[in-house]
Design an enzyme around this catalytic site. Structure first.
Site, PDB file in Angstrom:
ATOM      1  N   LYS A 110       0.805  -1.321  -0.075  1.00 18.41           N
ATOM      2  CA  LYS A 110      -0.085   0.214  -0.275  1.00 18.41           C
ATOM      3  C   LYS A 110       0.761   1.183  -0.116  1.00 18.41           C
ATOM      4  O   LYS A 110       0.219   2.214  -0.600  1.00 18.41           O
ATOM      5  CB  LYS A 110      -0.833   0.038   1.204  1.00 18.41           C
ATOM      6  CG  LYS A 110      -1.977  -1.181   1.194  1.00 18.41           C
ATOM      7  CD  LYS A 110      -3.023  -0.649   0.273  1.00 18.41           C
ATOM      8  CE  LYS A 110      -4.277  -1.850   0.389  1.00 18.41           C
ATOM      9  NZ  LYS A 110      -5.106  -1.698  -0.925  1.00 18.41           N
ATOM     10  N   GLU A 132     -10.179   5.480   3.072  1.00 20.39           N
ATOM     11  CA  GLU A 132     -10.952   4.344   3.621  1.00 20.39           C
ATOM     12  C   GLU A 132     -10.018   3.405   4.006  1.00 20.39           C
ATOM     13  O   GLU A 132      -8.916   3.109   3.264  1.00 20.39           O
ATOM     14  CB  GLU A 132     -11.902   4.045   2.553  1.00 20.39           C
ATOM     15  CG  GLU A 132     -11.281   3.007   1.383  1.00 20.39           C
ATOM     16  CD  GLU A 132     -10.175   3.647   0.412  1.00 20.39           C
ATOM     17  OE1 GLU A 132     -10.202   4.879   0.530  1.00 20.39           O
ATOM     18  OE2 GLU A 132      -9.424   3.013   0.080  1.00 20.39           O
ATOM     19  N   SER A 405       1.629  -9.513  -0.765  1.00 19.79           N
ATOM     20  CA  SER A 405       1.436  -8.207  -0.517  1.00 19.79           C
ATOM     21  C   SER A 405       1.566  -7.400   0.717  1.00 19.79           C
ATOM     22  O   SER A 405       1.871  -6.368   1.011  1.00 19.79           O
ATOM     23  CB  SER A 405       0.022  -8.131  -1.056  1.00 19.79           C
ATOM     24  OG  SER A 405      -0.950  -8.822  -0.605  1.00 19.79           O
TER      25      SER A 405
END
Lengths: 440, 269
Positions: A110, A132, A405
């Protein structure tokens, strides 16, 4: 050339088809029949401003250098590509390589996107970012980028998710962000996005909406992919360096689809590399409790884009379910919908149980605790391996790259409960995930 | 703005013209379909019409209403929880138009229309006597299918313009609209506010300058004084949240009373 990485962007090393047929840099707003801007007029001016700023930034060497510098000296890129040898044995002897996005600062992919978008926010003169979050990873990454760049940060998080991921709530608050629990609707990621959009409409002059996934209206899908392209470009170079050739398959988990589009980007024009996106199958796709959007959804519009969508016969969004908060989303990025329709990427569901089995396997064979989201990709890799072997491939000559990830520190509570590692009284206190309990 | 469609003259433009002939702005009153229930929606809408509403705006409850504030969300969540189905909006329109002469528009987020099929939805809306659609999350850029269907069935298409709309977008949106354009008075979501933003007058002026015959103002309008203020420069005034709150708190009589106040009439007996 993708300027953020210095990699050739035209697929020059690849087995690509003719130049001009590249799938790697689809610019939006449309990806086949998907994408677009299905959103209120009030926000269109801000979307236009963002798009213009993004396009100008991509062409500005100073911006490109800033991103590259942050990726290297703040996030710790390039992330490693680790051959998972003991995990590979459990996968029938195929060679599994892990793209270690879990090793980035903040513990997931991210960070790639938030640093880029926060820089764009500054270029637009915005002083406040909103985001969010589902699992909390994007919220933590956004709070991190805001702290780094001196921006105010407000994170919307479904109330259900603030309970499942209470540690990440504390983490965001430590970083100076304000976390607002959203009690509307299913109290998960989609409702957090609704609330963030309402905030954005009211505060668009000062505020950038730092959307965390490759979904939403144009330019978000193409822009979020751009900032994650570094994953696929590094992975392609690393696998060639380490294994001497391209992999047979690449696997990633899919919620909205940002980590997946990032790693797929590196291989989209390599026709011989099979690409797999693994969706959250929850309790199973024969039950109503899952988030297998592409597998079972139909096209519709949600949060600004046309894409596959979990919806009922009236077009009302169906609430999704997954043990993984980060995959618990009833939509999916429009580029994935397109890649599914043209058959370039195969999308399949992985159940909670399959994901947790793979989670455990990686912990015990490699000493790596993966995010439950990423565990869906690991479980998928095990399936791909089994199929390859069954169809006669030599295991030792079969290579699968898995996008790991994120790391699983945030999921320890959920996993401990799933595997009955803590007594039931403590579990109630520590909780985490009622879905997991129900599922067992 | 082309207020003559293939099949007929725009119903909402006609309603606004009738109000203008009486020297007042049109009063457009919103309520959600299925709240408090299907019959309750019809009764409340008829009470609105009998007390001075020129146009009734029936909203379709939707799972992800990003342009709505807490009051309307609570009402639509209740309607959905009670099992409201999208097709019931056609029963409601028929129920209203059978009992009064008000023009009835439907306000809907786009996915329920897409899901039914834009053509089928439009056909059924026209058959039920509906005048057209107000589409808060559909911009003309994405509306090719709706432009075609609305022409085919003679329906009005009301797009939104905002304080943030550029001149070029204002022009394109006004050109795509039929009936009226919905001028969002503030940057925000639905909800009653004490004062109506100054931005409303500029949005209306920009819409008129772009060629809009009818520019109506919504968002934050809740009292007679707002109607009078806005009526000085706009062609219609849209009231939503205040009426939904009245319906919630005091049922049909409260809606009748508030509508009468908003329209400057005494309550019909």
């Amino acid at each position: 050339m993708n300027p953020t990485t210095g990699e050739p962007a035209d697929g020059s090393q690849s087995a690509a088809t003719t130049p001009g047929d590249s799938l790697r840099h689809a610019a939006g707003p449309y990806f086949g029949a998907y994408g677009g801007r299905w959103m209120p007029e009030s926000l269109i001016a801000a979307m236009d401003e963002l798009n213009e700023t993004f396009e100008a930034a991509k062409a500005d060497p100073e911006f490109v250098a800033q991103v590259k510098d942050l990726n290297k000296n703040y996030s710790g890129r390039p992330s490693l590509l680790t051959e998972a040898k003991r995990f590979s044995q459990a996968a029938g002897g195929v060679r599994v390589f892990l793209k270690r996005e879990d090793l980035n600062h903040t513990g997931s992919h991210k960070i790639n996107n938030v640093l880029g978008q926060a820089l764009l926010a500054k270029r637009m003169g915005k002083t406040r970012i909103i985001a969010e979050t589902g699992a909390g990873q994007h919220g933590v990454a956004s709070a991190t980028a805001a702290a780094l760049m001196g921006l105010e940060c407000v994170v919307y998080m479904g109330a259900e998710d603030t309970r499942r991921q209470s540690l990440n709530v504390a983490r965001m608050e430590l970083l100076g962000a304000t976390v607002i629990p959203v009690t509307a609707g299913s109290q998960t990621l989609k409702d957090a996005i609704n609330e963030a959009l309402r905030d954005w409409v009211a505060n668009v002059e000062t505020t950038h909406y730092l959307l965390g996934t490759a979904a939403g209206g144009h330019p978000f899908p193409a822009m979020v992919r751009y900032f994650h392209e570094v994953i696929g470009e590094e992975a392609r170079e690393q696998i060639i360096a380490q294994a001497g050739r391209l992999p047979d398959a690449v696997a990633a988990c899919i919620g909205g689809g940002s980590n997946a589009i990032g790693i797929f980007h590196g291989f989209l024009d390599d026709a011989d590399v099979e690409l797999y996106g693994f969706e959250a199958g929850g309790d199973g796709i024969d039950t109503p409790r899952h988030a297998a959007t592409i597998t079972l959804g139909k096209p519709g519009v949600l949060h600004g884009a046309k894409s596959y969508l979990m919806q009922d016969d009236d077009g009302q969004t169906i609430e999704s379910h997954s043990i993984s908060a980060g995959l618990d989303y009833p939509g999916v990025g429009p580029e994935h919908a397109y890649l599914s329709d043209i058959g370039r990427v195969k999308y399949e569901p992985i159940t909670d149980t399959e994901a947790m089995d793979a989670f455990s396997l990686l912990c015990r064979t490699e000493g790596i605790i993966p995010a439950i989201e990423s565990s869906h990709a690991l479980a998928g890799a095990l399936k791909i391996a089994a199929r390859k072997i069954e169809s006669g491939a030599k295991p030792e000559e079969t290579i699968i790259v898995v996008n790991l990830s994120g790391r699983g520190d945030k999921d320890v509570g959920t996993a401990a409960e799933w595997f009955n590692l803590i007594d039931s009284a403590a579990t109630v206190e520590a909780t985490t995930d009622t879905d997991a309990k129900d599922a067992k | 703005m082309n207020n003559v469609s293939v099949n007929n003259v725009s119903k909402s433009a006609a309603a606004i013209a009738a109000a203008r002939a009486q020297g007042r702005p049109a009063l457009i009153c919103y309520l959600p379909a299925g709240f408090p229930d299907v019959q309750g929606t019809i009764d409340a809408a008829v009470a609105m019409a009998e007390n001075g509403a020129d146009i009734i705006e029936v909203g379709i409850p939707y799972s992800d209403p990003v342009m709505d504030g807490a009051v309307i969300q609570a009402a639509t969540v209740q309607a959905l929880a009670q099992g409201f189905r999208v097709a019931q909006v056609f029963e409601i329109i028929k129920g209203i138009t059978d009992r009064c002469s008000a023009t009835v528009m439907v306000m809907t987020y786009w996915n329920p229309v897409l899901s039914m099929g834009v053509d089928e939805f439009s056909r059924r809306l026209a058959e039920a006597g509906g005048a057209g659609l107000i589409t808060p999350d559909l911009i003309p850029d994405e509306a090719a299918e709706w432009m075609e269907a609305s022409d085919k069935y003679g329906l009005d298409r009301v797009f939104l313009v905002a304080p943030s709309s550029t001149e070029a977008r204002m022009k394109a949106t006004v050109e795509a609209s039929r009936g009226f354009v919905y001028c969002v008075s503030i940057m925000g979501v639905t909800g009653a506010r004490t004062e109506v933003s100054d931005a409303a007058a500029s949005v209306v002026a920009a819409a008129h300058a772009a060629g809009a015959e009818n520019a109506c103002v919504g968002l934050g309008v809740s009292a007679r004084k707002h109607v009078e203020e806005i009526g000085a420069y706009a062609d219609g005034v849209i009231v939503g949240t205040a009426l939904v709150a009245a319906l919630h708190d005091g049922g049909v009589p409260a809606v009748a009373k508030l509508t009468a106040e908003l329209s400057g009439r005494h309550i019909a007996v």
